[in-house]
Enzyme design. Structure first.
Site, PDB file in Angstrom:
ATOM      1  N   LYS A  47       9.078   4.695   0.005  1.00 15.72           N
ATOM      2  CA  LYS A  47       9.754   3.541  -0.583  1.00 15.72           C
ATOM      3  C   LYS A  47      11.270   3.596  -0.407  1.00 15.72           C
ATOM      4  O   LYS A  47      11.954   2.605  -0.668  1.00 15.72           O
ATOM      5  CB  LYS A  47       9.399   3.413  -2.062  1.00 15.72           C
ATOM      6  N   SER A 261      -1.592   9.103  -4.161  1.00 18.52           N
ATOM      7  CA  SER A 261      -1.837   8.070  -3.153  1.00 18.52           C
ATOM      8  C   SER A 261      -1.979   8.681  -1.771  1.00 18.52           C
ATOM      9  O   SER A 261      -2.759   8.196  -0.942  1.00 18.52           O
ATOM     10  CB  SER A 261      -0.724   7.017  -3.173  1.00 18.52           C
TER      11      SER A 261
END
Length: 317
Positions: A47, A261
């Site tokens: 991110k 994740s």
């Protein structure tokens, strides 16, 4: 290397071969498995790329003027990255997070000066999106980059993440990404559809009702606008156990300590490897660092369970 700001220290992450995670049958077929290790960015997450692109997009459009404040819903990683880049540019920021986001990530963004607004834990990231959009509608001081609808999200992966993979591994056959906003998978798919159409992009998606930090099930009622599932080879379902045991197995077998994740994405990569053609090269996105999840029990692994995972046939398939 020398940079003018922390935002310049993004990208160029390594591709690391992790064949030790493959079952013997896959290795015998000449299949290779690689992790794109995104934890080496400024906040330990893919991110970082997204956050910088989102803020740059707001600046380019003239939306981030004096007196405005960034507002973004996040399960943690985008918020942390936005907080870093906002601090570097002197921009105030408020983050809407599910109340069960780990304390490591909450402490991280608070240290950078971010304000946290809690959304209901049982609504997950979908609840954070709804609350943030309501706050932005009610108060004009807020400017939301909105990673869920902003095309700068998939675009940054199309112009940075995907070309890096292709440059490091021109013989790539498959790339697996987690399904969160859908930005990574969509950006990868757009790039390879143009540059090497034979490459298949698979997405790791939680089963409906399963909570995998950073990922979402489309069956839970919200499909991000940036996501283009038509470009994907498909979506493969995982559960929370896959994600945790996968992350622990990755750490023990390779020394790469990543989050849940990534464990989910690894699980899908190993399922794809089962049916892959001989000599295939499979890449999965190791999207963030595992230190953010110790308070959620990531480090409390049972060694026998992890060893079972590495055997492959029973656990992964």
């Amino acid at each position: 290397m020398r940079y003018e700001s922390i935002g310049d220290a993004i990208g160029g992450t390594p591709l690391v071969r992790v064949d030790a995670l493959l079952p013997e049958a896959a290795r015998a077929k000449g299949i290779h498995l690689y992790a794109k290790v995104e934890m080496l960015g400024p906040t330990g997450s893919i991110k970082d790329r997204t956050a910088k692109a989102l803020i740059d997009d707001l600046v380019f459009k003239g939306l981030l003027t004096p007196g405005k404040e960034l507002l973004e819903p996040t399960s943690g990683n985008t918020g942390a990255a936005l907080a870093v880049h906002a601090a570097a540019r002197g921009i105030p920021i408020t983050l809407v997070m599910p109340s069960n986001v780990t304390e490591e990530r909450r402490a991280f963004v608070r240290a950078l000066g971010a304000t946290i607004v809690d959304s209901p834990a049982d609504q997950g990231s979908n609840g954070a999106v709804l609350l943030a959009r309501a706050m932005a509608k009610a108060d004009s001081k807020y400017v939301s980059p909105d990673q869920y609808s902003n095309q700068a999200n998939p675009k940054v992966h199309e112009i940075t993440t995907a070309p890096e993979i292709f440059a490091d591994l021109p013989e790539v056959d498959v790339v697996v990404a987690g399904l969160g906003t859908g930005g990574t998978a969509t950006g990868l798919a757009r790039y390879f559809a143009r540059e090497k159409p034979s490459v298949k992009i698979w997405a790791a998606e939680p089963m409906p009702g399963e909570k995998v930090t950073g990922l979402r099930s489309l069956e839970d009622g919200f499909t991000p606008e940036v996501m283009d599932t038509e470009l994907l080879a498909g979506r493969i379902l995982v559960n929370s156990r896959d994600s945790i045991v996968g992350a622990r197995a990755l750490a023990r077998a390779t020394g790469i300590l990543a989050g849940p994740s990534t464990g989910a994405t690894l699980a899908v990569a190993l399922r794809v490897a089962r049916d892959a053609e001989p000599n295939s090269n499979i890449v999965f996105i190791a999207c963030d660092a595992g230190w953010k999840y110790f308070s959620a029990g990531l480090g409390d692994g049972n060694l026998d369970e992890m060893e079972d995972a590495l055997e492959g046939d029973v656990f992964w398939w």
